[in-house]
Design a protein around this motif. Structure first.
Motif, PDB file in Angstrom:
ATOM      1  N   ARG A   1       9.155 -10.911  16.338  1.00 46.79           N
ATOM      2  CA  ARG A   1       9.612  -9.529  16.141  1.00 46.79           C
ATOM      3  C   ARG A   1      10.478  -9.425  14.894  1.00 46.79           C
ATOM      4  NH1 ARG A   1       9.962  -9.935  21.791  1.00 46.79           N
ATOM      5  NH2 ARG A   1      12.175 -10.494  21.685  1.00 46.79           N
ATOM      6  N   LEU A   2      11.352 -10.415  14.708  1.00 48.34           N
ATOM      7  CA  LEU A   2      12.193 -10.424  13.517  1.00 48.34           C
ATOM      8  C   LEU A   2      11.333 -10.531  12.251  1.00 48.34           C
ATOM      9  CD1 LEU A   2      15.021 -10.571  12.239  1.00 48.34           C
ATOM     10  CD2 LEU A   2      14.951 -13.061  12.555  1.00 48.34           C
ATOM     11  N   ALA A   3      10.287 -11.366  12.304  1.00 52.03           N
ATOM     12  CA  ALA A   3       9.412 -11.535  11.135  1.00 52.03           C
ATOM     13  C   ALA A   3       8.639 -10.255  10.843  1.00 52.03           C
ATOM     14  CB  ALA A   3       8.449 -12.696  11.387  1.00 52.03           C
ATOM     15  N   VAL A   4       8.177  -9.570  11.882  1.00 50.33           N
ATOM     16  CA  VAL A   4       7.430  -8.328  11.670  1.00 50.33           C
ATOM     17  C   VAL A   4       8.338  -7.259  11.061  1.00 50.33           C
ATOM     18  CG1 VAL A   4       6.244  -6.427  12.842  1.00 50.33           C
ATOM     19  CG2 VAL A   4       5.728  -8.803  13.460  1.00 50.33           C
ATOM     20  N   VAL A   5       9.561  -7.155  11.590  1.00 53.82           N
ATOM     21  CA  VAL A   5      10.518  -6.198  11.019  1.00 53.82           C
ATOM     22  C   VAL A   5      10.798  -6.549   9.554  1.00 53.82           C
ATOM     23  CG1 VAL A   5      12.893  -5.357  11.126  1.00 53.82           C
ATOM     24  CG2 VAL A   5      11.563  -5.605  13.220  1.00 53.82           C
ATOM     25  N   GLY A   6      11.000  -7.847   9.288  1.00 51.42           N
ATOM     26  CA  GLY A   6      11.231  -8.274   7.908  1.00 51.42           C
ATOM     27  C   GLY A   6      10.052  -7.978   7.006  1.00 51.42           C
ATOM     28  N   LEU A   7       8.835  -8.140   7.530  1.00 48.25           N
ATOM     29  CA  LEU A   7       7.639  -7.862   6.734  1.00 48.25           C
ATOM     30  C   LEU A   7       7.532  -6.376   6.407  1.00 48.25           C
ATOM     31  CD1 LEU A   7       5.122  -9.155   5.501  1.00 48.25           C
ATOM     32  CD2 LEU A   7       3.936  -8.736   7.658  1.00 48.25           C
ATOM     33  N   VAL A   8       7.812  -5.527   7.401  1.00 50.14           N
ATOM     34  CA  VAL A   8       7.764  -4.080   7.159  1.00 50.14           C
ATOM     35  C   VAL A   8       8.816  -3.682   6.127  1.00 50.14           C
ATOM     36  CG1 VAL A   8       8.126  -1.811   8.209  1.00 50.14           C
ATOM     37  CG2 VAL A   8       6.790  -3.543   9.417  1.00 50.14           C
ATOM     38  N   LEU A   9      10.032  -4.206   6.285  1.00 52.12           N
ATOM     39  CA  LEU A   9      11.090  -3.890   5.320  1.00 52.12           C
ATOM     40  C   LEU A   9      10.730  -4.393   3.926  1.00 52.12           C
ATOM     41  CD1 LEU A   9      14.317  -4.651   7.412  1.00 52.12           C
ATOM     42  CD2 LEU A   9      13.388  -2.417   6.790  1.00 52.12           C
ATOM     43  N   ALA A  10      10.127  -5.577   3.857  1.00 54.01           N
ATOM     44  CA  ALA A  10       9.739  -6.119   2.554  1.00 54.01           C
ATOM     45  C   ALA A  10       8.690  -5.228   1.890  1.00 54.01           C
ATOM     46  CB  ALA A  10       9.203  -7.540   2.718  1.00 54.01           C
ATOM     47  N   VAL A  11       7.751  -4.711   2.674  1.00 50.75           N
ATOM     48  CA  VAL A  11       6.742  -3.802   2.112  1.00 50.75           C
ATOM     49  C   VAL A  11       7.407  -2.543   1.575  1.00 50.75           C
ATOM     50  CG1 VAL A  11       4.775  -2.336   2.683  1.00 50.75           C
ATOM     51  CG2 VAL A  11       4.853  -4.681   3.517  1.00 50.75           C
ATOM     52  N   VAL A  12       8.329  -1.963   2.369  1.00 50.79           N
ATOM     53  CA  VAL A  12       9.016  -0.740   1.941  1.00 50.79           C
ATOM     54  C   VAL A  12       9.828  -0.996   0.676  1.00 50.79           C
ATOM     55  CG1 VAL A  12      10.782   0.957   2.578  1.00 50.79           C
ATOM     56  CG2 VAL A  12       9.080   0.228   4.269  1.00 50.79           C
ATOM     57  N   VAL A  13      10.572  -2.096   0.667  1.00 49.42           N
ATOM     58  CA  VAL A  13      11.393  -2.413  -0.503  1.00 49.42           C
ATOM     59  C   VAL A  13      10.511  -2.649  -1.729  1.00 49.42           C
ATOM     60  CG1 VAL A  13      12.955  -4.139  -1.484  1.00 49.42           C
ATOM     61  CG2 VAL A  13      13.317  -3.315   0.834  1.00 49.42           C
ATOM     62  N   THR A  14       9.392  -3.326  -1.548  1.00 55.63           N
ATOM     63  CA  THR A  14       8.486  -3.581  -2.675  1.00 55.63           C
ATOM     64  C   THR A  14       7.941  -2.283  -3.240  1.00 55.63           C
ATOM     65  OG1 THR A  14       7.858  -5.717  -1.729  1.00 55.63           O
ATOM     66  CG2 THR A  14       6.389  -4.781  -3.376  1.00 55.63           C
ATOM     67  N   VAL A  15       7.541  -1.367  -2.363  1.00 58.48           N
ATOM     68  CA  VAL A  15       7.021  -0.075  -2.828  1.00 58.48           C
ATOM     69  C   VAL A  15       8.089   0.682  -3.604  1.00 58.48           C
ATOM     70  CG1 VAL A  15       6.205   2.185  -2.064  1.00 58.48           C
ATOM     71  CG2 VAL A  15       5.279   0.107  -1.022  1.00 58.48           C
ATOM     72  N   LEU A  16       9.314   0.707  -3.079  1.00 53.28           N
ATOM     73  CA  LEU A  16      10.395   1.421  -3.757  1.00 53.28           C
ATOM     74  C   LEU A  16      10.739   0.773  -5.097  1.00 53.28           C
ATOM     75  CD1 LEU A  16      12.765   2.190  -0.737  1.00 53.28           C
ATOM     76  CD2 LEU A  16      11.220   3.766  -1.913  1.00 53.28           C
ATOM     77  N   LEU A  17      10.830  -0.547  -5.106  1.00 56.35           N
ATOM     78  CA  LEU A  17      11.145  -1.245  -6.356  1.00 56.35           C
ATOM     79  C   LEU A  17      10.052  -1.034  -7.399  1.00 56.35           C
ATOM     80  CD1 LEU A  17      12.593  -4.648  -5.039  1.00 56.35           C
ATOM     81  CD2 LEU A  17      13.854  -2.774  -6.110  1.00 56.35           C
ATOM     82  N   ALA A  18       8.797  -1.084  -6.957  1.00 57.52           N
ATOM     83  CA  ALA A  18       7.701  -0.900  -7.902  1.00 57.52           C
ATOM     84  C   ALA A  18       7.619   0.537  -8.400  1.00 57.52           C
ATOM     85  CB  ALA A  18       6.379  -1.307  -7.249  1.00 57.52           C
ATOM     86  N   ALA A  19       7.991   1.489  -7.548  1.00 57.71           N
ATOM     87  CA  ALA A  19       7.871   2.896  -7.929  1.00 57.71           C
ATOM     88  C   ALA A  19       8.980   3.344  -8.872  1.00 57.71           C
ATOM     89  CB  ALA A  19       7.857   3.774  -6.671  1.00 57.71           C
TER      90      ALA A  19
END
Length: 567
Positions: free
Chosen positions: A420-438
């Protein structure tokens, strides 16, 4: 060899040719002459610019039509220009005014991602005046000087016969030049003259120009003469979003290194098994005579334990092997029912037997869920009531793992928590990556976070670590698997072959090698008589033989696993 016509060709043929050429020339010349005064063509465009010290350029553009004016005039200004890389020069058009025939008209101004378009009605007037102000037309040169660069003629939807322009400047100039033609043309305009002495008004001329063609003026100024108003914007590109510039790259690498070290430590602490001491043997083949041996379970390790310790999960095969083991130990009788036809689905009855050895808690729960005391149930009728008890069986089996000292904590709970911790981390990493790239150039940092989150998913599946006792047991399971796959199947004590092979069969179902031991049972069937009750734990129909056991048991395992674990 080239051949010439003879001199005797009639002269009237030559006259006919000359007449045809004259007609063709007249047809071609007619449209060209007429186009000079066609409706919608501007005979002259006069642009008068005034540049202030603040770098803002004011322009008044007068368009005179030689023929009938179009209903409206459209001019498109390029206010966002691509520069080197991902940079864009942004210019702003403001204070747009217009008159037609001396009367004020209301222009329509629209802006898109690259152009500002001005459309104004002509009301049939032969002279239209457009006024506007430009911010961003003065730029800083590499030398530190300032230059005015603006297309005084651009984007008109009509052709222009003659273009004249002047620019009132606030001080001295370094150079004057202009280009004309297509927007990227390097061709100089007809003339570009600096101001005469005492005057500060460079003059530019050009023409004719087609619709959409430009005349770009370029006037240089000494440092401090005119303020630079250029606005440099950066457009989004994949290369910019995931820039490999030193800072983003260094941050991403540092994050990967530190995060990788953290994942390694987490795996070593929570996912790497403790070092085993002596091998903990689960079962062995003990010699009983020359060329003979019997199967003995050394410790109270059941087939359900075996599969769970091996892969840290309770799988369908673990539960099914436990049922077979319970039958072999005298707690259940598995009876294969006769088929009504060759195409009927196979079915079995599970009959609870009294007595037997001591049961582990998970075994007791499995028996109670399948066949209450003294009860009989068909595999096809186990239904939802049995599936509901499977969750409790799995829970008790995990608790047994901890109680027997093979794990410090329940594997399913620890693995679930980290997953569960890894899935939450993966979702947050995707969101952060999208924001950083945008919005930034630090997309590589987001990618590093994604890699670490995926690494955490992998580490979560390795949780939890076995204790030293659990590691020793795992090593013992490896040894038992090797024995089951390699030990001679014809060394069972005479007369006890079926009992001995039956005891090891549940372990072989989990660890592998069951086929070779079933073949050994088949080999013991040396008579033609039915063997429906030769096994104490598995009974077949009246015509059943021991040679049918491999197929029967394979079908039983498949049916029970599907019934117990289907949704």
């Amino acid at each position: 060899m080239r051949r010439f016509p003879p001199a005797s060709v009639p002269r009237r043929r030559l006259a006919r040719v000359l007449l045809s050429c004259a007609v063709a020339a007249g047809l071609l010349a007619g449209p060209l002459v007429g186009s000079a005064s066609a409706a919608g063509a501007a005979s002259t465009v006069v642009a008068a610019g005034s540049l202030g010290k603040d770098g803002v350029l004011a322009v008044q553009e007068t368009v005179t039509f030689s023929g009938a004016a179009p209903a409206q005039l459209t001019q498109r200004f390029e206010t966002r220009q691509d520069l080197v890389g991902d940079q864009q020069l942004v210019q702003t058009l403001s204070a747009v005014t217009a008159t037609a025939g001396g009367a004020a008209v209301t222009p329509t101004v629209s802006t898109d991602s690259r152009f500002t378009t001005v459309t104004l009605p002509t009301n049939g007037a032969s002279e239209v005046v457009l006024g506007y102000r430009v911010t961003g037309a003065t730029v800083t040169l590499d030398s530190g000087e300032t230059a005015l660069r603006w297309a005084l003629l651009q984007g008109l939807d009509v052709s222009v016969e003659s273009f004249n322009a002047t620019v009132q400047i606030p001080g001295g100039i370094s150079y004057v030049r202009c280009t004309a033609g297509s927007p990227n043309s390097p061709v100089p305009c007809r003339s570009a003259a600096a101001a005469s002495e005492g005057a500060q008004t460079p003059v530019f001329t050009d023409g004719p120009r087609g619709p959409g063609e430009v005349v770009i003026v370029d006037i240089g100024f000494p440092t401090g003469t005119v303020a630079a108003t250029e606005v440099i914007d950066r457009r989004w590109t994949l290369g910019r979003a995931f820039s490999a510039a030193p800072l983003p790259l260094a941050l991403a690498l540092a994050l990967l290194v530190l995060g990788g070290i953290g994942l390694l430590l987490l795996h070593r602490r929570g996912g790497q098994d403790a070092r085993a001491g002596d091998v903990s043997r689960v079962a062995e083949f003990a010699p009983t005579g020359q060329g003979q041996s019997e199967f003995r379970v050394v410790d109270d390790v059941r087939p359900g334990h075996v599969g769970t310790v091996a892969d840290e999960r309770v799988d369908p095969i673990d539960i099914t092997a436990t049922l077979v083991d319970l039958a072999v130990r005298g707690h259940l009788l598995i009876t294969e029912l006769p088929r009504a036809s060759d195409f009927t689905r196979a079915d079995w009855e599970l009959t609870r037997r009294p007595g037997g050895d001591t049961l582990r808690p998970f075994e007791q729960a499995l028996l109670d869920g399948i066949a209450p005391e003294g009860g009989t149930v068909a595999v096809s009728q186990l239904g939802s009531r049995v599936r509901e008890s499977i969750g409790n069986v799995q829970t008790l089996l995990y608790d047994d793992m901890v109680g027997l000292g093979w794990y410090e904590r329940r594997p399913d709970a620890i693995r679930g928590r980290f997953t569960r911790l890894a899935v939450v981390g993966l979702v947050l990493a995707v969101v952060v990556t999208v924001l950083l790239a945008a919005f930034t150039t630090f997309g590589l940092v987001g990618l590093a976070l994604l890699v670490l989150a995926l690494g955490l998913v992998f580490v979560a599946q390795e949780m939890p670590s076995r204790t030293a006792k659990g590691s020793a047991l795992l090593t013992g399971l490896g040894a038992l698997r090797s024995d089951l796959l390699s030990h001679a199947t014809n060394e069972m004590p005479p007369g006890r072959e079926l009992d001995e092979i039956s005891q090891l069969l549940p372990y072989a179902i989990v660890l592998g090698g069951s086929e070779r031991w079933l073949d050994a049972i088949v080999a013991s069937d040396t008579d033609a008589d039915p063997d429906s009750t030769d096994l104490s734990w598995y009974h077949g129909p009246a015509s059943w033989h021991l040679r049918d056991l491999p197929d029967s048991l394979r079908n039983f395992i498949t049916s029970v696993s599907g019934t117990l674990f289907s949704r």
